[in-house]
Design a protein around this motif. Structure first.
Motif, PDB file in Angstrom:
ATOM      1  N   LEU A  38       0.704  -0.544  11.378  1.00  0.00           N
ATOM      2  CA  LEU A  38       0.005   0.409  10.522  1.00  0.00           C
ATOM      3  C   LEU A  38      -1.480   0.529  10.846  1.00  0.00           C
ATOM      4  O   LEU A  38      -2.122   1.493  10.424  1.00  0.00           O
ATOM      5  N   SER A  39      -2.046  -0.424  11.581  1.00  0.00           N
ATOM      6  CA  SER A  39      -3.447  -0.325  11.976  1.00  0.00           C
ATOM      7  C   SER A  39      -3.625   0.459  13.274  1.00  0.00           C
ATOM      8  O   SER A  39      -4.756   0.746  13.669  1.00  0.00           O
ATOM      9  N   ASP A  40      -2.544   0.804  13.928  1.00  0.00           N
ATOM     10  CA  ASP A  40      -2.571   1.580  15.181  1.00  0.00           C
ATOM     11  C   ASP A  40      -2.068   2.990  14.873  1.00  0.00           C
ATOM     12  O   ASP A  40      -0.926   3.161  14.441  1.00  0.00           O
ATOM     13  N   ASP A  71      -7.152   3.711   6.439  1.00  0.00           N
ATOM     14  CA  ASP A  71      -7.259   2.543   7.316  1.00  0.00           C
ATOM     15  C   ASP A  71      -7.953   1.375   6.603  1.00  0.00           C
ATOM     16  O   ASP A  71      -7.563   0.211   6.761  1.00  0.00           O
ATOM     17  N   ASP A  72      -9.008   1.698   5.826  1.00  0.00           N
ATOM     18  CA  ASP A  72      -9.717   0.646   5.103  1.00  0.00           C
ATOM     19  C   ASP A  72      -8.819  -0.010   4.063  1.00  0.00           C
ATOM     20  O   ASP A  72      -8.866  -1.245   3.862  1.00  0.00           O
ATOM     21  N   LYS A 130      -6.492  -2.342   5.852  1.00  0.00           N
ATOM     22  CA  LYS A 130      -7.169  -3.550   6.321  1.00  0.00           C
ATOM     23  C   LYS A 130      -7.428  -4.509   5.158  1.00  0.00           C
ATOM     24  O   LYS A 130      -7.225  -5.720   5.278  1.00  0.00           O
ATOM     25  N   ARG A 131      -7.872  -3.976   4.012  1.00  0.00           N
ATOM     26  CA  ARG A 131      -8.127  -4.837   2.851  1.00  0.00           C
ATOM     27  C   ARG A 131      -6.846  -5.501   2.358  1.00  0.00           C
ATOM     28  O   ARG A 131      -6.834  -6.686   2.005  1.00  0.00           O
ATOM     29  N   ALA A 132      -5.756  -4.733   2.341  1.00  0.00           N
ATOM     30  CA  ALA A 132      -4.481  -5.293   1.904  1.00  0.00           C
ATOM     31  C   ALA A 132      -4.017  -6.384   2.852  1.00  0.00           C
ATOM     32  O   ALA A 132      -3.489  -7.419   2.434  1.00  0.00           O
ATOM     33  N   PHE A 133      -4.226  -6.152   4.158  1.00  0.00           N
ATOM     34  CA  PHE A 133      -3.839  -7.165   5.132  1.00  0.00           C
ATOM     35  C   PHE A 133      -4.637  -8.450   4.946  1.00  0.00           C
ATOM     36  O   PHE A 133      -4.082  -9.562   4.970  1.00  0.00           O
ATOM     37  N   ARG A 134      -5.947  -8.316   4.769  1.00  0.00           N
ATOM     38  CA  ARG A 134      -6.783  -9.501   4.575  1.00  0.00           C
ATOM     39  C   ARG A 134      -6.277 -10.329   3.396  1.00  0.00           C
ATOM     40  O   ARG A 134      -6.183 -11.553   3.473  1.00  0.00           O
ATOM     41  N   VAL A 140       0.851  -1.202   0.000  1.00  0.00           N
ATOM     42  CA  VAL A 140       0.000   0.000   0.000  1.00  0.00           C
ATOM     43  C   VAL A 140       0.883   1.248   0.000  1.00  0.00           C
ATOM     44  O   VAL A 140       2.068   1.200   0.334  1.00  0.00           O
ATOM     45  N   ALA A 141       0.278   2.371  -0.374  1.00  0.00           N
ATOM     46  CA  ALA A 141       0.992   3.650  -0.361  1.00  0.00           C
ATOM     47  C   ALA A 141       1.103   4.160   1.066  1.00  0.00           C
ATOM     48  O   ALA A 141       0.345   3.756   1.958  1.00  0.00           O
ATOM     49  N   ARG A 142       2.022   5.097   1.302  1.00  0.00           N
ATOM     50  CA  ARG A 142       2.240   5.603   2.657  1.00  0.00           C
ATOM     51  C   ARG A 142       1.053   6.425   3.149  1.00  0.00           C
ATOM     52  O   ARG A 142       0.870   6.586   4.355  1.00  0.00           O
TER      53      ARG A 142
END
Length: 290
Positions: free
Chosen positions: A56-58, A17-18, A21-25, A11-13
């Protein structure tokens, strides 16, 4: 040198947040150990993905990471926030793992990568084509299948037809996490026979009958899969007529000494050469039948 967390998730810097999260999933599902059993490289990437998402989610951790890069942990520790280590907060992501792997028989991570519940899964079934002759289908056949340096004797039952499956329990792929092995299925193909045709449990065969026997009646030899038989032909038998021999067809699969029938199709033959006397007699017969 550690990899950039944004690069790990792809993902880009300035990703939202969404987006994170999608990239993590997507990445977690791709590299999850359930999808890559016994793959150390995938397991390593899975740990990287979790570590990247934890930060990155925090918002506080992400802000520190954006400002100080890979040294963000030491800065946080120096500010009294306490040291952070990769993978220390997996319990915050348990809901995400439930969503990704719910119902898949996978492993739920709730409390760190090293803490997992492994659900046994059966191994994959295997299929192996096996070709037999019609006569082998009539009598039953044996084949030898090699697997893992050992030979397995296979018995194909009498009456097997093309498409029939013969199951060898436990001879498929090994199970996962202590699960049972899969099965091996032999997929039968019965080769065409040069003499007999097959329709279910019935057999068909052509029988040559000379013209005089067809007209006057008599006996002819009929081939079967167990030898030749004598069969009566009624007077006036026409070409193409099918004569039925009960119980001389194929054995019925799982039938106790039950068989189909043999249908003998009459093929009338005529002599290719006649003597002058025979020609005269044949003409006289023809004239008398006109």
């Amino acid at each position: 040198m550690s990899r950039d967390y944004y690069d790990i998730l792809g993902v880009a810097r300035n990703a939202s947040d969404d987006e994170i999260k999608r990239a993590f999933r997507k990445k977690a599902k791709q590299y999850h150990p359930d999808a890559n059993p016994d793959d150390a490289a995938a397991e390593s990437r899975f740990k990287e993905v979790n570590a990247a998402y934890e930060v990155l989610s925090d918002q506080d951790k992400r802000s520190a990471y954006n400002q100080f890069g890979e040294n963000w942990q030491h800065v946080q520790a120096g500010n009294g926030g306490g040291p952070f280590t990769d993978g220390a907060q997996y319990h915050d992501m348990s809901d995400i793992f439930e969503t990704i792997f719910a119902g898949s028989g996978g492993r739920r991570h709730a409390g760190g990568f090293g803490s997992r519940t492994q659900r046994p899964r059966a191994g994959q079934d295997l299929e192996q084509p096996v070709r037999i002759s019609l006569r082998e289908a009539y009598e039953g056949a044996q084949r030898v299948y090699s697997k893992g340096g050992r030979e397995i004797s296979l018995q194909i039952p009498r009456g097997a037809a093309t498409g029939a499956k013969v199951r060898l329990a436990g001879e498929g792929q090994p199970g996962i996490y202590g699960g049972p092995p899969g099965n091996l299925y032999l997929i039968v193909e019965v080769a065409d026979d040069p003499q007999f045709t097959r329709d279910g449990n019935d057999l068909g065969v052509d029988v040559k009958v000379d013209a005089m026997t067809a007209m006057l009646g008599g006996e002819v030899e009929v081939p079967t899969l167990t030898g030749k038989l004598r069969m009566k032909v009624r007077p006036g038998t026409q070409a193409g007529k099918r004569l039925r021999l009960s119980g001389k067809g194929m054995p019925k699969l799982r039938g106790d000494e039950e068989y189909g029938d043999l249908l003998a199709r009459v093929v009338i033959t005529v002599p290719s050469q006649l003597s002058p006397e025979q020609i005269e007699l044949a003409q006289a017969l023809r004239d008398s039948l006109a």
